[in-house]
Structures are given as structure tokens and as C-alpha cells.
Design an enzyme around this catalytic site. Structure first.
Site, PDB file in Angstrom:
ATOM      1  N   HIS A  11       0.621  -1.177   0.058  1.00  0.00           N
ATOM      2  CA  HIS A  11      -0.217   0.006   0.050  1.00  0.00           C
ATOM      3  C   HIS A  11       0.889   1.251   0.030  1.00  0.00           C
ATOM      4  CE1 HIS A  11      -2.799   3.009   1.749  1.00  0.00           C
ATOM      5  NE2 HIS A  11      -3.825   2.158   1.551  1.00  0.00           N
ATOM      6  N   ASP A  19       3.378  -4.718   7.867  1.00  0.00           N
ATOM      7  CA  ASP A  19       2.163  -3.787   7.832  1.00  0.00           C
ATOM      8  C   ASP A  19       0.989  -4.590   7.941  1.00  0.00           C
ATOM      9  OD1 ASP A  19      -0.134  -2.528   6.919  1.00  0.00           O
ATOM     10  OD2 ASP A  19       0.693  -1.763   5.220  1.00  0.00           O
ATOM     11  N   GLN A  71      -4.138  -5.021   7.046  1.00  0.00           N
ATOM     12  CA  GLN A  71      -5.335  -6.061   6.415  1.00  0.00           C
ATOM     13  C   GLN A  71      -5.229  -7.245   7.207  1.00  0.00           C
ATOM     14  OE1 GLN A  71      -7.666  -5.236   4.450  1.00  0.00           O
ATOM     15  NE2 GLN A  71      -6.865  -3.214   3.914  1.00  0.00           N
ATOM     16  N   LYS A 120     -10.198  -0.604  10.739  1.00  0.00           N
ATOM     17  CA  LYS A 120     -10.134  -1.533  10.044  1.00  0.00           C
ATOM     18  C   LYS A 120     -10.598  -2.951  10.702  1.00  0.00           C
ATOM     19  CE  LYS A 120      -6.891   0.133   6.560  1.00  0.00           C
ATOM     20  NZ  LYS A 120      -7.812   0.373   5.367  1.00  0.00           N
ATOM     21  N   CYS A 144      -4.670   2.596  -3.760  1.00  0.00           N
ATOM     22  CA  CYS A 144      -3.528   2.715  -3.103  1.00  0.00           C
ATOM     23  C   CYS A 144      -2.350   2.119  -3.438  1.00  0.00           C
ATOM     24  CB  CYS A 144      -3.773   3.313  -1.533  1.00  0.00           C
ATOM     25  SG  CYS A 144      -4.786   4.521  -1.210  1.00  0.00           S
TER      26      CYS A 144
HETATM   27  N1  PLP Z   1      -1.603  -0.862   4.651  1.00  0.00           N
HETATM   28  C1  PLP Z   1      -2.626  -1.481   4.018  1.00  0.00           C
HETATM   29  C2  PLP Z   1      -2.052  -2.761   3.401  1.00  0.00           C
HETATM   30  C3  PLP Z   1      -3.957  -0.893   3.847  1.00  0.00           C
HETATM   31  O1  PLP Z   1      -4.895  -1.743   3.442  1.00  0.00           O
HETATM   32  C4  PLP Z   1      -4.254   0.419   4.230  1.00  0.00           C
HETATM   33  C5  PLP Z   1      -5.370   1.148   4.063  1.00  0.00           C
HETATM   34  O2  PLP Z   1      -6.137   0.547   3.287  1.00  0.00           O
HETATM   35  C6  PLP Z   1      -2.983   1.089   4.929  1.00  0.00           C
HETATM   36  C7  PLP Z   1      -1.901   0.528   4.943  1.00  0.00           C
HETATM   37  C8  PLP Z   1      -3.392   2.455   5.451  1.00  0.00           C
HETATM   38  O3  PLP Z   1      -4.160   2.523   6.463  1.00  0.00           O
HETATM   39  P1  PLP Z   1      -4.695   3.787   7.111  1.00  0.00           P
HETATM   40  O4  PLP Z   1      -5.269   4.693   6.010  1.00  0.00           O
HETATM   41  O5  PLP Z   1      -5.696   3.239   8.184  1.00  0.00           O
HETATM   42  O6  PLP Z   1      -3.528   4.267   7.861  1.00  0.00           O
END
Ligand code: PLP
Length: 408
Positions: A125, A202, A205, A228, A366
């Protein structure tokens, strides 16, 4: 099919699901972007403001002590939820993005020098891509990126081949928000550690779909967002091994993160407060606590089983529509499906099925480097949560088939 999951009771807990959009019952399949909140979380936030609201830490009066206790109790419950060793390893942040920026910034300042390398993957992401890319550009380091195979599984051999004496960090997602792929993080961490390289996972998900045990995984950092995992927006967590966090400089300066301040210098607070500058999101923590209770009550293993049955059913249903191509067909997959139909633009599919009450996400999710790698503009992504049903999937399959007919 998984029959014993208490789906009716669960759905009753989520008020937002019981509404009509465009005169159709809402079908919410955008859970990878943000999950809905059960009434328990909504009530906890309301209760916080009605009974406990106060700035935390340092206050000696009743409300401040009460709010502080609840806040610190949540830190303990998060420690338990991910099986961290110590509450000093749990840092409250705004979310995954802030957690990732914190590590990239503080780790970069402390350890990355010109000529060094950081390894990521093509399925990251932007939140786990851009902070490292920018940090590398600032430091004169290189960001290297491991690719995927035609099922959307990480080329682990390629990643291992990138490891060298220049590697300072490996950073990768637990679960891809586009492909659904669950990465073999334990294997990657074990290999990285043989070379003395720390690994950041990370977990944005991962946290809502899988049981997470950071000690078993042995990751050095793990990040996730409250919104999430059925909790509020604006709250998240950075887990870091105590020895890793101890060595990093603070990310932001201000109240709470200090021990003593003089005109010419400052000493910093101990963990976890060193990384929690300013008034935290106390309301968010109250809501996150209720979300944790909710997940614990349902059980992550039950959630995983039920979501696996949703994924299997939805995959079969969509596969029955001629021209549907899936992106991400790993055997180890969380409950989301990315797809395209023939030459039809994903946006058009999303627009049409929205009018039938179905919320899916369309676009690059993203993950623009991944879209470039796959040579596609984006996908349609249906992501499932434990409150979704087989009937909703039936309706989506009908809607997608109808959209296809209209657009072809
Ligand atoms: N990393 C992953 C794999 C994500 O799917 C997301 C959000 O969709 C993020 C990071 C960023 O999360 P946040 O917008 O809650 O900071």
C-alpha cells in the site's frame, strides 16, 4: 459451508447495515477500506463522553485517573490480543499510516546511510511504500522491491536474493489489500534475522482477518488501524520490540514524550510515552477497546473460518460469469476479491452495482506500483467481513452479470 457462525446476532449489532440505498438493502463489500462499527463500539464512545471524558496522565482528580486507567487497561488488552511481551511495546498512533511513517522516519534517521538498502514488495500500500521511498531518497539509500508471480504470490526467492550486507530493513504487508495474498511473513522474518535485519509488518489488512501473535511471528514492528478492525477511525497501534523502540529517536516532540525540559535540552520519556507526543485519541482508544472485546468474543478462528467460506462462495459465483479475471488467486488468501471483466473499466462496474445497493471499491486501491506491474488501471474489489452473507454474494453476482451485459 460454515453453518454455526451466529450471523443473525452479529448483523443485529451493526446498525448501519440495516438501511436501504437506492431503495435496495445496503450490501457493504468495502471492508478492506474500512469496517462498520458494532453498537458496542458506538456505545463505548458515547459512554466515554458521558461519563469519563478527560485528558489523561498527570491528572490527580477522579475523572483523569479514571480515563487514564481505562486508557492503560486498553494497552494491556492490545498487548494480549497480539501477544506482545510488554505494554511498553504498544504505541498508540493515528493509524497504520502514522505508525509506518514513525518507523520509516525514526529508523531512517538512526540507521540509514548513503548506499544502504531497504527491501519492500510490489504489493505494498502507498502507506508502506512512500514513507520508505522518500526516506531512502533523503538518505541516499535505495528502495528495492520484490515482485509477485501470476497468482499474486510474493516471489520470496527474489526477495531473499536481494538481501545483502547493505540491507537495513525489510518491510512488507501481512495481507495484500489488492490481491488478498497472505504473505509468509514468519519465513521471511526468520531469513532476515539470520542476516541481522529487522522486519516491519504492515498489519492493516492482517489484524481483522487472522489471529496475530507477534512473538511467534518474531517481527520487529507490526502496525494496524482501529477502523479496519471494527473500531473507530483516527486510532491505531505500532507494536515494536522493546529493544528496537528503545534505540529509535522520538518521532514527534511535545507534551507527554518528555521527562525533563530545560531551556537548552530535553530528556525523553520512557516507552511507550516517548512516541506518544501530545494529547492522544482517548475516545478512539475507548472505542478500540470495545472492538477488541467484540473480536475476542466472536473468536478470530471463527471469524477466519466464516470469512473463508464467504471467499470460497464468492469466488465460485464470480468465476461463473464469463470474462471475469481474478487478480490474486493464492491458496493463502484473506476474504477479498479483485477482478476485472473483459475490457470494461472497473469504475463503470462499481457505478452500476452501486445503484443496486452494493458498495465495492474500484481503482488502484493505493497501490499504483502494483497496478503498473500488472499493467491494469485498477480493479473492482469486493472485500468481505464477518457480517456479510451468502445471500449478499448472490446479489452481487447477479449485479455484476447485469453490469457486464449493460457495458459490453
Ligand atoms: N496498509 C494497508 C495494507 C492498507 O490496506 C491500508 C489501508 O487501506 C493502509 C496500510 C493504511 O491504513 P490507514 O489509512 O488506516 O492508515
Amino acid at each position: 459451508m460454515f453453518l454455526s457462525f451466529p450471523i443473525d446476532r452479529v448483523r443485529a449489532d451493526f446498525p448501519i447495515l440495516h438501511q436501504q440505498v437506492y431503495k435496495r438493502p445496503l450490501v457493504y463489500f468495502d471492508n478492506a477500506a474500512s469496517t462498520q462499527k458494532p453498537v458496542q463500539v458506538i456505545d463505548a464512545i458515547r459512554r466515554y463522553y458521558e461519563q469519563d471524558n478527560c485528558n489523561i496522565h498527570r491528572g490527580v482528580h477522579y475523572l483523569s485517573v479514571k480515563a487514564t486507567e481505562a486508557f492503560e487497561e486498553t494497552r494491556k488488552e492490545i498487548r494480549e490480543f497480539i501477544n506482545a511481551r510488554d505494554t511498553r511495546e504498544i504505541i498508540f498512533t493515528k493509524g497504520t499510516t502514522e505508525s509506518l511513517n514513525l518507523v520509516a522516519s525514526s529508523f531512517g534517521k538512526r540507521y540509514i546511510r548513503p548506499g544502504d538498502e531497504v527491501i519492500a514488495t510490489i504489493m505494498e500500500h502507498h502507506s508502506n511504500f512512500v514513507p520508505w521511498q522518500q526516506m531512502c531518497l533523503e538518505c541516499g539509500a535505495t528502495l528495492r522491491v520484490a515482485g509477485i508471480d501470476d497468482r499474486g504470490m510474493l516471489n520470496v526467492g527474489e526477495l531473499f536474493g536481494m538481501i545483502s550486507e547493505k540491507t537495513r530493513m525489510i518491510t512488507l504487508t501481512h495481507v495484500s489489500n489488492v490481491l488478498g495474498t497472505i504473505n509468509p511473513v514468519k519465513e521471511i522474518i526468520a531469513e532476515a534475522h539470520k542476516h541481522g535485519i529487522p522486519v516491519l509488518i504492515d498489519g492493516a489488512q492482517g489484524i481483522s482477518h487472522l489471529p496475530v501473535d507477534v512473538q511467534d511471528m518474531d517481527c520487529d514492528f507490526y502496525c494496524f488501524s482501529g477502523h479496519k478492525m471494527y473500531g473507530p477511525m483516527g486510532i491505531g497501534v505500532l507494536y515494536g520490540k522493546e529493544k528496537c523502540l528503545e534505540e529509535l529517536p522520538p518521532y514527534q516532540m511535545g507534551g507527554e514524550m518528555i521527562k525533563e525540559v530545560y531551556v537548552d535540552h530535553t530528556t525523553f520519556n520512557e516507552l511507550p510515552f516517548k512516541f506518544e507526543a501530545g494529547t492522544p485519541n482517548v475516545e478512539g482508544v475507548a472505542g478500540l477497546r470495545a472492538a477488541l472485546h467484540y473480536l475476542n468474543e466472536l473468536g478470530m478462528d471463527n471469524i477466519m473460518d466464516y470469512e473463508a467460506s464467504l471467499l470460497k462462495y464468492a469466488t465460485e459465483k464470480l468465476a461463473g460469469i464469463e470474462g471475469v479475471r481474478f487478480y490474486g488467486t493464492s491458496d493463502w488468501k484473506a476474504s477479498l476479491i479483485s477482478f476485472l471483466i473483459g475490457k470494461i473499466h472497473p469504475y463503470d462496474v462499481g457505478m452500476i452495482i452501486d445503484k443496486m445497493g452494493i458498495a465495492v471499491r474500484t481503482g488502484h486501491h493505493c497501490a499504483m506500483p502494483l497496478m503498473d506491474y500488472l499493467h491494469i488501471p485498477g480493479t473492482v474489489r469486493a472485500s468481505f467481513a464477518f457480517y456479510n452473507t451468502m445471500e449478499e454474494i448472490d446479489w452481487m453476482a447477479l449485479a455484476v452479470a447485469k453490469a457486464k451485459k449493460m457495458l459490453e
